[in-house]
Scaffold this active site. Structure first.
Site, PDB file in Angstrom:
ATOM      1  N   SER A 227      43.692  29.111  36.383  1.00 35.76           N
ATOM      2  CA  SER A 227      42.641  29.711  35.569  1.00 35.76           C
ATOM      3  C   SER A 227      41.498  28.706  35.395  1.00 35.76           C
ATOM      4  O   SER A 227      40.955  28.213  36.392  1.00 35.76           O
ATOM      5  CB  SER A 227      43.230  30.185  34.235  1.00 35.76           C
ATOM      6  OG  SER A 227      42.351  31.035  33.561  1.00 35.76           O
ATOM      7  N   ASP A 453      44.310  40.527  39.155  1.00 37.22           N
ATOM      8  CA  ASP A 453      44.098  39.582  38.056  1.00 37.22           C
ATOM      9  C   ASP A 453      42.995  40.071  37.133  1.00 37.22           C
ATOM     10  O   ASP A 453      41.866  40.279  37.571  1.00 37.22           O
ATOM     11  CB  ASP A 453      43.721  38.210  38.630  1.00 37.22           C
ATOM     12  CG  ASP A 453      43.843  37.084  37.610  1.00 37.22           C
ATOM     13  OD1 ASP A 453      43.409  37.282  36.458  1.00 37.22           O
ATOM     14  OD2 ASP A 453      44.360  36.020  37.972  1.00 37.22           O
ATOM     15  N   HIS A 483      47.741  37.666  35.636  1.00 34.72           N
ATOM     16  CA  HIS A 483      46.877  36.488  35.711  1.00 34.72           C
ATOM     17  C   HIS A 483      47.615  35.380  36.442  1.00 34.72           C
ATOM     18  O   HIS A 483      48.546  34.782  35.919  1.00 34.72           O
ATOM     19  CB  HIS A 483      46.505  36.058  34.292  1.00 34.72           C
ATOM     20  CG  HIS A 483      45.457  34.991  34.231  1.00 34.72           C
ATOM     21  ND1 HIS A 483      44.402  34.913  35.103  1.00 34.72           N
ATOM     22  CD2 HIS A 483      45.310  33.932  33.373  1.00 34.72           C
ATOM     23  CE1 HIS A 483      43.631  33.878  34.790  1.00 34.72           C
ATOM     24  NE2 HIS A 483      44.177  33.271  33.747  1.00 34.72           N
TER      25      HIS A 483
END
Length: 514
Positions: A227, A453, A483
């Protein structure tokens, strides 16, 4: 409130615990020693403090692998490396490999910005057991986060009120209240953390990474970024391309987008995740308890949120489930397919007048433990994001953009669009429209994008590959949900990532895993 590029759903593992005193202050006295030559004093890890989210000290791994923590000194201001220092908290578990099997340290950043790596790595260590055969697994609290001179803003009671605030104003009075509460939060950050705020940019954290590499004794930085960790890794590669070792970026931030474009992309991503959640519910053999069709599921959620805007439900006493809290809870559950059943239960309960499960999900998103204490993830997220990003969006700008956000997501468009005002009154100027991640001369970086995602939409992986430059980024696609990709436990994804990190085998560009 800040926009939502937040922690992966690992936040759901947070639990209540006895909390240590939050580290205060922001730097030691000026120092003359060369911080690159410091020796780390590793010792057994203490229980996480309030800023890290609380909970028990990490327990040994099944093979008796012990968790060790240390504090690394780093310059407060990298433009003045002989000035004041700050302490950065590190955690590691040593490799099971021996002799030439050991490659070095593999440093993780799990995202946020604002996530504590010191608490997240032990929670997910089992996912990376294979990688420990050749690496010491290492993570850290970035500057401003957790135990690393945390940014502190409002207290727990103030945060309870802040997260109950109506985040989708319908009239001038509600808009004024939202703007006022945002300014109060930002003013509290400046009042309580003035010294650290100018020094929490991603470029500062990237320089910390290179110091960490040297202190850990590695010639190259071997790195696993997830991320926001992919943005940090990209900035590191830009600053120090010749020092990149084996690196993997998973759940990839699009480095070419400014905050508005990034927020709009997330809005579309969460709508896609909601569509997939609704389709999954009605496709199961048993009856979907929250709707007769995918559209009915979404319509009922929309009705619930509209009703909550007028009349909140009982949540977790004494707090009520507001529209804002319910929206946060739904978004949190959409981070991972593993939490779709929890979301279904929470919605079913809410339709029966009980908002407790959705509020638990909202608390997880906001870093609130069961005893009512907050970690500093929201404060750190805001501080890092606002120090990084130059644009400042006011209410008039948001109102002009609302139609496009609503078109992207009828349910989430308003909430995410209004989140863009989070930096409007910030005390520190933003650095740039978007990060520079061009890294000519870097070793290959494996870039993993997930088509489902919600928080870092799939298109960001291709954008990162292009921005890193020719011969650097190697794209791998996972056709999945949630995610990130590696922790989906997909054998194809894990095989490709492990093959590169452990054996240096770069998979063919364009590899697709299903």
């Amino acid at each position: 409130m800040p926009t939502l590029l937040r922690l992966r759903a690992a936040a759901l593992t947070a639990s209540a615990a006895l909390l240590a005193t939050v580290l205060a202050g922001c730097g030691d006295d000026a120092q003359d020693e060369d911080v690159t030559r410091q020796e780390l004093s590793w010792k057994a890890c203490a229980a996480p403090d309030e800023a890290q989210g609380g909970g028990p000290a990490p327990t040994p791994l099944p093979d008796d692998g012990e968790w060790q923590c240390a504090t690394m000194k780093a310059p407060l201001d990298w433009s003045d490396p002989k000035g004041d220092t700050i302490g950065l908290e590190l955690i590691r578990v040593r490799t099971t490999g021996t002799g030439n099997e050991r490659i070095g340290s593999l440093v993780f950043n799990f995202g946020g910005p604002g996530g504590s790596g010191v608490t997240t790595l032990p929670a997910f260590a089992k996912d990376y057991e294979k990688l420990r055969t050749r690496y010491d697994l290492v993570s850290f609290d970035p500057r401003g986060v957790g135990r690393s001179d945390p940014v502190l803003c409002e207290n727990d009671q103030q945060l309870d009120a802040y997260f109950q605030e109506d985040g989708t104003p319908d009239d001038a009075a509600e808009r004024s209240q939202l703007l006022d509460s945002t300014k109060e939060f930002n003013d509290a950050c400046e009042q309580n953390s003035e010294k650290i705020l100018p020094h929490v940019r991603t470029t500062d954290a990237a320089r910390d990474l290179d110091l960490m590499r040297q202190v850990l004794g590695d010639d190259k930085l071997h790195y696993f970024g997830i991320s926001y960790g992919t943005e940090l890794g990209g900035v590191y590669a830009h600053l120090f391309p010749e020092r990149v070792g084996r690196a993997v970026f998973d759940a990839v931030v699009d480095p070419t987008r400014d905050p508005e474009q990034g927020t709009l992309g997330q809005t579309k991503g969460f709508q896609l995740a909601l569509d997939n959640f609704a389709e999954d519910c009605v496709s199961k053999s048993e009856e979907c308890p929250i709707g007769d069709s995918a559209q009915d599921v979404k319509d009922r959620i929309g009705t619930l949120l509209d009703d909550l805007d007028r009349t909140p439900l009982p949540g977790i006493f004494p707090r009520q489930l507001t529209q804002t809290a319910a929206t946060s809870g739904i978004l949190q559950a959409l981070y991972s397919k593993d939490f779709w059943d929890i979301l279904t239960d929470g919605l079913e309960e809410a339709y029966d007048g009980n908002g407790s499960t959705l509020m638990l999900l909202s608390d997880s998103m906001n870093g609130r433990s069961e005893n009512g204490e907050y970690d500093n993830s929201t404060a750190a997220y805001t501080a890092i994001s606002c120090a990084d990003a130059k644009p400042r969006y006011d209410a008039a700008f948001v109102e002009r953009r609302l139609p496009e956000f609503r078109a992207a997501s009828p349910l989430f468009g308003d909430a995410l669009a209004w989140g863009m005002i989070g930096c409007t009154d910030w005390a520190v100027a933003g650095a740039a429209d978007h990060p520079d991640v061009s890294a000519p001369g870097s070793a290959p970086i494996l870039v993993v994008g997930n088509t489902g995602d919600p928080a870092t939409p799939y298109e960001g992986a291709r954008a990162m590959v292009d921005a890193l430059g020719k011969g650097v980024g190697v794209e791998l696609t996972y056709r999945g949900q949630g995610h990130g990709a590696y922790d989906s436990k997909n054998p194809c994804v894990q095989g490709a990532v492990n093959g590169y990190l452990l054996d240096g085998k770069v998979p063919p560009a364009g590899t697709v895993c299903t």
